[in-house]
Write a protein that holds these residues in place. Sequence first.
Motif, mmCIF file in Angstrom:
data_model
loop_
_atom_site.group_PDB
_atom_site.id
_atom_site.type_symbol
_atom_site.label_atom_id
_atom_site.label_comp_id
_atom_site.label_asym_id
_atom_site.label_seq_id
_atom_site.Cartn_x
_atom_site.Cartn_y
_atom_site.Cartn_z
ATOM 1 N N PRO A 334 0.847 -1.197 0.000
ATOM 2 C CA PRO A 334 0.000 0.000 0.000
ATOM 3 C C PRO A 334 0.887 1.252 0.000
ATOM 4 O O PRO A 334 1.975 1.243 0.571
ATOM 5 C CB PRO A 334 -0.762 -0.099 1.332
ATOM 6 N N THR A 340 -2.836 4.099 5.959
ATOM 7 C CA THR A 340 -1.958 2.936 5.804
ATOM 8 C C THR A 340 -0.579 3.130 6.455
ATOM 9 O O THR A 340 0.035 2.160 6.897
ATOM 10 C CB THR A 340 -1.783 2.608 4.306
ATOM 11 N N TYR A 368 -7.487 -4.808 7.528
ATOM 12 C CA TYR A 368 -6.845 -4.634 6.219
ATOM 13 C C TYR A 368 -6.808 -5.972 5.487
ATOM 14 O O TYR A 368 -7.177 -6.072 4.317
ATOM 15 C CB TYR A 368 -5.427 -4.084 6.428
ATOM 16 N N TYR A 373 -10.321 -2.226 3.839
ATOM 17 C CA TYR A 373 -9.848 -0.934 3.329
ATOM 18 C C TYR A 373 -9.903 -0.901 1.799
ATOM 19 O O TYR A 373 -9.610 0.116 1.193
ATOM 20 C CB TYR A 373 -8.422 -0.650 3.796
#
Lengths: 460, 460
Positions: A334, A340, A368, A373
């Motif tokens: 990410p 993040t 996650y 997300y």
Amino acid sequence: MAKVLVSELVLRDGHQSLIATRMRTEDMLPICASLDSIGFWSLEAWGGATFDACVRYLKEDPWERLKRLRKALPNSRIQMLLRGQNLLGYRHYSDDVVRAFVQKSADNGVDVFRVFDAMNDVRNLRVSIEAVKKSGKHAEGTISYTTSPVHDIPYFVNLAKELEAMGSDTIAIKDMAGLLTPTATYDLVNAITAAVKLPVHLHSHATSGLSAMSFIKAVEAGAAILDTCISPFGEGASHPSTESIVAALAGTEYDTGLDLGKLQEVAAYFREVRKKYWQYESDFTGVDTRVLVNQVPGGMISNLSNQLKEQGALNRMDEVLSEIPRVREDLGFPPLVTPTSQIVGTQAVLNVLTGARYKSVTNEVKNYLLGHYGKAPGTVNESIRALAVGNGEVITCRPADLLEDEMDKLRTEVESLARSEEDVLTYAMFPELAQTFFQERAAGTLKPEPLLEKEAVSAA
Amino acid sequence: MAKVLVSELVLRDGHQSLIATRMRTEDMLPICASLDSIGFWSLEAWGGATFDACVRYLKEDPWERLKRLRKALPNSRIQMLLRGQNLLGYRHYSDDVVRAFVQKSADNGVDVFRVFDAMNDVRNLRVSIEAVKKSGKHAEGTISYTTSPVHDIPYFVNLAKELEAMGSDTIAIKDMAGLLTPTATYDLVNAITAAVKLPVHLHSHATSGLSAMSFIKAVEAGAAILDTCISPFGEGASHPSTESIVAALAGTEYDTGLDLGKLQEVAAYFREVRKKYWQYESDFTGVDTRVLVNQVPGGMISNLSNQLKEQGALNRMDEVLSEIPRVREDLGFPPLVTPTSQIVGTQAVLNVLTGARYKSVTNEVKNYLLGHYGKAPGTVNESIRALAVGNGEVITCRPADLLEDEMDKLRTEVESLARSEEDVLTYAMFPELAQTFFQERAAGTLKPEPLLEKEAVSAA
Ligand SMILES: [Co+2]
Ligand SMILES: [Co+2]
């Protein structure tokens, strides 16, 4: 028409990057007539952190700020930064909240919506971009820039095409960590301008001292709009100074047409304003190229350093800095930006301090890995996923698809305190802060965090 | 070989530009081994202001500093800045002093001599460049960059050719005011590299935020060596940050080959050093583009502001700022650098405050108009000259041609205090400061100006 356009960031990202988002509306209004007359493509003035700081510290109604700026800037586009389905908050909102928030922002004065997602999962952008278009405003679809084995030029070009197909009016490249080098910028902008018909708008923090150089190559590659900040709030963690970029391009085919003399007045004004906020200055605001060496943005290192200090483990910093790229790889690379950066950083600290990787896993990492997300840019490490969430159900749909409409519920919850639909939206973004704010407002006790006198402190 | 070379300025221009030239040798030595291993083309470490500050404030023998640096930097070229026939002082010296000074500088460790003249009168450079060549060292002939109707590209190209013909090994472009834009840089470097065979070395202050951008265009135009400063002493009145330039060029055909990781160590070291000198920080160290608007360098504006304040005439600043370009034109457009910036600025103040231009004329302007600083770049206003110096004899020869040898006289004057030929040269540069220094040295009372503790002051 190669003329380059300029967005001025002093009312949002400038003070967010350099004085902890503390600039008050009263320090913005006196210079608005000047700002309004210069001819910027847009004035960025609203976003998550400014909204939060208004409610939390300045005890200002952020909607009121927007209305006052709208009135003071009759000839300018007001621009805001929107975290896609997260809006200005830290969770995914249901689509009816997204639509209501965008409409009210448009109604109160926002002209340009820069919409981004930390994962570059375009499903998290779709509803907000649609809402912007429906309100008749300008939608700027945004690429969160980062470097990794999966973040190559074809990846970003594909993303730009998706943003174009979704109805974006412009494409922003958002380089929050200051990673873009002049050459990388040239290649990226060149590829995107070749692949999409939309003007490219470049946002690159000056943290590593590269952004002004990158801008020169960006305009040569066809970038249409550059993000700059008037010099007293420029450079370092902020952006290239407006005057420098204007001067660098003056007399060339990329001339911005902006008046350097007028910009001096604006600079002189903000030079004095900055002094008022000295208590929020960080210890070091110069160039910081650490991100180019260990892939960890400067701001993240400061946070980690505080985290480790609290646990008496500052001596483990080097291990944590080595662990971060590994955790990021486990999570499918990410981009490191809110949220993040926190997710990766905290897990890396745990992995080092517990002495065994993923022995303890944060809830955020679990969510996650469960897909909450959105889709990771690369491939998630399946054995880490198994270790962390076991048989937990991994979703592959758009996270907000699982959310019911929630405006009615929000309205009911805050009924006794809210005076407007805008209040309900403020409550939706920051429930606890908003309640405190509304209570203080009702009691007539709203009072901004005091600004300290420098002399008083020195003499104390 | 397009690889770009880098000169590191932290030991001279970096601290001169940002902390009033106050860095002590003891803060340089611990990092020399690192600096020495990085592979810079040169380390600039000596010059007029550092020499002056050593004797005046730090109570260090500047020759001793040079020797210690020489020993600590066995693999590096040490570079110094020399004001041509003025050496490190403020007057023209006789040729025997110039020769002795250059030889002793070479003997004690200087490898590269950057030789410049405020007027760009090459006759003021000839003897020092010859002396450098005779000592077997590297002579860098220097162009003092400015803008004016007479300072066009053919003018600078011609100057570069003269510097080449005089035996220069490299050509420096010295942009002390931060006037160079990316386009102007490209055109200038391109023209010079086409006209001379020597490598071009670029020095451009970051004051107006243009220099890093100009560097990108400079290397595209063929510049061989760039002047940078490690980030804690970079940017603002100083220079582009070394790490940023190294990162910007990494992986391109202009790759400097320097290790960004090693540079982090150096940066971390100097970040701490800078804190020690907080009392010398100026109020504002950001980007300042005023020079691009009114042709008056930022540093000069600060000086003028102090001058006017002392006379209770700060409200006349705008008139003075308008008068400066007129005085400069009357004098034939000298570049504004020591000493011409002071000469022009002080006369402009007088012209405004006395209510009549040149009603009162400073001795420096009289000497300038009599030719004692050398030949003006453009045409001097003859009616101003008549007004100021009447029938005074205007010289057209090289100013030093009128000076007798003076080493013997200097030796005799300072005989009782000097312990070496280097001492005599120190005395030649700064007679009064040197005598005080030698007396204190003899009495064992040399004591540097104290560094204040920040906490102590805050608590006072
Ligand atoms: Co930003
Ligand atoms: Co300099």
